[in-house]
Design a protein around this motif. Structure first.
Motif, PDB file in Angstrom:
ATOM      1  N   ASP A   1       0.841  -1.132   0.060  1.00 53.71           N
ATOM      2  CA  ASP A   1       0.045   0.009   0.052  1.00 53.71           C
ATOM      3  C   ASP A   1       0.836   1.398  -0.104  1.00 53.71           C
ATOM      4  OD1 ASP A   1      -2.942   0.644   0.296  1.00 53.71           O
ATOM      5  OD2 ASP A   1      -2.127   1.987   1.848  1.00 53.71           O
TER       6      ASP A   1
ATOM      7  N   ARG B   1       0.088   3.766   1.431  1.00 54.20           N
ATOM      8  CA  ARG B   1       0.078   4.581   2.669  1.00 54.20           C
ATOM      9  C   ARG B   1       0.637   3.733   4.021  1.00 54.20           C
ATOM     10  NH1 ARG B   1      -4.284   7.359   0.401  1.00 54.20           N
ATOM     11  NH2 ARG B   1      -3.318   9.282  -0.209  1.00 54.20           N
ATOM     12  N   ILE B   2       1.660   3.820   4.202  1.00 55.68           N
ATOM     13  CA  ILE B   2       2.317   2.774   5.518  1.00 55.68           C
ATOM     14  C   ILE B   2       2.351   3.452   6.776  1.00 55.68           C
ATOM     15  CG2 ILE B   2       3.443   1.243   3.845  1.00 55.68           C
ATOM     16  CD1 ILE B   2       5.953   2.839   4.354  1.00 55.68           C
ATOM     17  N   GLN B   3       2.580   2.675   7.773  1.00 53.79           N
ATOM     18  CA  GLN B   3       2.942   3.455   8.889  1.00 53.79           C
ATOM     19  C   GLN B   3       4.454   3.744   8.981  1.00 53.79           C
ATOM     20  OE1 GLN B   3       1.947   1.063  12.180  1.00 53.79           O
ATOM     21  NE2 GLN B   3       2.381   2.599  13.866  1.00 53.79           N
ATOM     22  N   PHE B   4       4.559   5.306   9.406  1.00 52.63           N
ATOM     23  CA  PHE B   4       5.970   5.860   9.287  1.00 52.63           C
ATOM     24  C   PHE B   4       6.684   5.560  10.770  1.00 52.63           C
ATOM     25  CE2 PHE B   4       4.602   7.421   5.544  1.00 52.63           C
ATOM     26  CZ  PHE B   4       5.463   7.774   4.791  1.00 52.63           C
ATOM     27  N   ASP B   5       7.915   5.725  10.617  1.00 50.63           N
ATOM     28  CA  ASP B   5       8.579   5.542  12.110  1.00 50.63           C
ATOM     29  C   ASP B   5       8.418   6.709  13.024  1.00 50.63           C
ATOM     30  OD1 ASP B   5      10.712   5.218  13.928  1.00 50.63           O
ATOM     31  OD2 ASP B   5      11.428   3.643  12.828  1.00 50.63           O
ATOM     32  N   ILE B   6       8.522   6.436  14.300  1.00 48.41           N
ATOM     33  CA  ILE B   6       8.143   7.458  15.370  1.00 48.41           C
ATOM     34  C   ILE B   6       9.160   8.359  15.401  1.00 48.41           C
ATOM     35  CG2 ILE B   6       8.989   6.337  17.201  1.00 48.41           C
ATOM     36  CD1 ILE B   6       5.704   8.207  17.260  1.00 48.41           C
TER      37      ILE B   6
ATOM     38  N   TYR C   1      10.363  10.342  13.137  1.00 45.11           N
ATOM     39  CA  TYR C   1      10.065  11.268  12.381  1.00 45.11           C
ATOM     40  C   TYR C   1       9.657  12.370  13.120  1.00 45.11           C
ATOM     41  CZ  TYR C   1      11.303   8.807   7.839  1.00 45.11           C
ATOM     42  OH  TYR C   1      11.724   8.244   6.966  1.00 45.11           O
ATOM     43  N   TYR C   2       8.910  11.847  14.284  1.00 42.74           N
ATOM     44  CA  TYR C   2       8.035  12.974  15.028  1.00 42.74           C
ATOM     45  C   TYR C   2       8.758  14.011  15.693  1.00 42.74           C
ATOM     46  CZ  TYR C   2       3.789  14.385  17.408  1.00 42.74           C
ATOM     47  OH  TYR C   2       2.786  15.107  17.629  1.00 42.74           O
ATOM     48  N   LEU C   3      10.096  13.528  16.092  1.00 41.75           N
ATOM     49  CA  LEU C   3      11.126  14.529  16.641  1.00 41.75           C
ATOM     50  C   LEU C   3      11.338  15.836  15.798  1.00 41.75           C
ATOM     51  CD1 LEU C   3      12.883  15.416  19.087  1.00 41.75           C
ATOM     52  CD2 LEU C   3      14.721  14.225  17.596  1.00 41.75           C
TER      53      LEU C   3
ATOM     54  N   ALA D   1       9.214  16.860  13.387  1.00 36.25           N
ATOM     55  CA  ALA D   1       7.923  17.700  13.290  1.00 36.25           C
ATOM     56  C   ALA D   1       8.051  18.579  14.529  1.00 36.25           C
ATOM     57  CB  ALA D   1       6.908  16.605  13.184  1.00 36.25           C
ATOM     58  N   LEU D   2       8.388  18.207  15.652  1.00 34.36           N
ATOM     59  CA  LEU D   2       8.206  18.974  16.892  1.00 34.36           C
ATOM     60  C   LEU D   2       9.489  20.166  16.885  1.00 34.36           C
ATOM     61  CD1 LEU D   2       7.628  16.348  19.418  1.00 34.36           C
ATOM     62  CD2 LEU D   2       6.004  18.167  18.750  1.00 34.36           C
TER      63      LEU D   2
ATOM     64  N   GLN E   1      19.379   6.843  13.370  1.00 34.85           N
ATOM     65  CA  GLN E   1      19.842   5.787  13.676  1.00 34.85           C
ATOM     66  C   GLN E   1      19.168   4.719  13.166  1.00 34.85           C
ATOM     67  OE1 GLN E   1      19.575   6.898  17.763  1.00 34.85           O
ATOM     68  NE2 GLN E   1      21.770   7.314  18.112  1.00 34.85           N
TER      69      GLN E   1
END
Lengths: 196, 119
Positions: B52, B54-59, B61-63, B65-66, B119
């Motif tokens: 698909d 639209r897959i689940q991305f690694d967390i 990346y959220y840093l 974004a913040l 990492q």
């Protein structure tokens, strides 16, 4: 001038309502997020028409960019949600939603039919805080951004600098919470052991 | 009236919409049409697409974004400074540099903690 102003107002309002409906009715949640960007930008346009240019630029920088990035990241990071349709389920919480949005609608209706003005006039709450005609005129000729900038760097310097401390606290919090604690430490010790 | 300064912005938006629409419509008119199953396939670096989109991305990346959001807010507060820069003078420049400096300290901390390292 008045006609052009009204024309732009209705045009922006039309785009705003259509994109807001798009947020609710789009088939995929990602499309809803893109529609939300358009809605935020339309709200910025309405702020411009109300002579609030700093609010408009803040609306674009914070909402249309920052909040939307966080939203789209939230969609990307949660696996299966992006394919789900946003169905309006008829559960007890739907009734709550209807009650709250109904109350909000009545409040807005009260506001636009000058209900608040009557209340304010009778209770004299807002009479002291209304800006003078001169202030309104300077705001209309110069715009608000320059005035806010002047105030921010003369009268409100200290809050401005404290704000940077608040932002750095948020940044450190983000780093500490997303990095596993002791992650760095373990790497360093293993490195020193390897070097020995 | 300052609102008339937005005329150029409106012209810019209208021109960019017209430009994008013209590019799409013109290419739709002049393109040769020979559709095929392979041609309409999703392009993925020459590989056959699988799974698909639209897959689940690694967390992790959220840093980013913040951190982006923090510097985004910084930009909001530097914007009025940039607009009234000519009227404010040296004191405001020093204040803005302190403001940026404190936030750069946070970036240095992130760097030192290897938070920016992949990492």
């Amino acid at each position: 001038m008045e006609v052009i102003y009204n024309l732009f107002f209705y045009l922006i309002s039309f785009v705003l309502i259509i994109s807001a409906l798009g947020v609710v009715f789009m088939p995929r949640i990602v499309y809803s997020a893109v529609s939300l960007i358009l809605a935020f930008i339309s709200v910025a346009g309405i702020f411009v028409m109300l002579n609030a240019d700093f609010l408009a630029i803040t609306q674009i920088i914070v909402y249309a960019v920052g909040i939307t990035i966080i939203l789209i990241f939230a969609i990307m990071l949660t696996g299966k949600i992006s394919e789900k349709k946003l169905w309006i389920a008829f559960a007890p919480r739907t009734l709550f939603a209807f009650a709250i949005s109904g109350a909000f609608f009545v409040t807005i209706l009260f506001a636009i039919t000058d209900g608040f003005k009557l209340v304010a006039r009778e209770s004299n709450i807002f009479s002291a805080t209304l800006p003078s005609l001169e202030t309104i005129e300077t705001l209309q000729t110069e715009g608000t951004t320059g005035i806010i900038g002047k105030a921010l760097f003369t009268k409100y310097v200290l809050p401005f600098e404290v704000l940077s401390l608040l932002l750095i606290a948020a940044m450190l919090g983000a780093i500490v919470m997303t990095k596993k604690s002791g992650d760095n430490l373990i790497n360093h010790t293993t490195k020193t052991i390897e070097e020995d | 009236m300052y609102i008339s300064g937005y005329g150029i912005l409106i012209a810019f938006i209208m021109f960019s919409f017209a430009f994008a629409a013209a590019a799409l419509i013109l290419s739709f008119i002049v393109q040769p049409k020979a559709p095929g199953k392979l041609k309409e396939n999703t392009y993925e670096c020459g590989m056959k697409p699988f799974g698909d989109s639209r897959i689940q991305f690694d967390i992790k990346y959220y840093l980013y974004a913040l951190l982006f959001l923090i510097f985004d807010i910084e930009a909001v507060f530097l914007f009025p400074w940039a607009v009234s820069y000519n009227k404010l003078g040296l004191f405001a420049l020093v204040e803005a540099l302190i403001f940026i400096g404190i936030l750069i300290l946070g970036l240095v901390y992130a760097w030192k903690k290897d938070a920016l390292k992949w990492q």
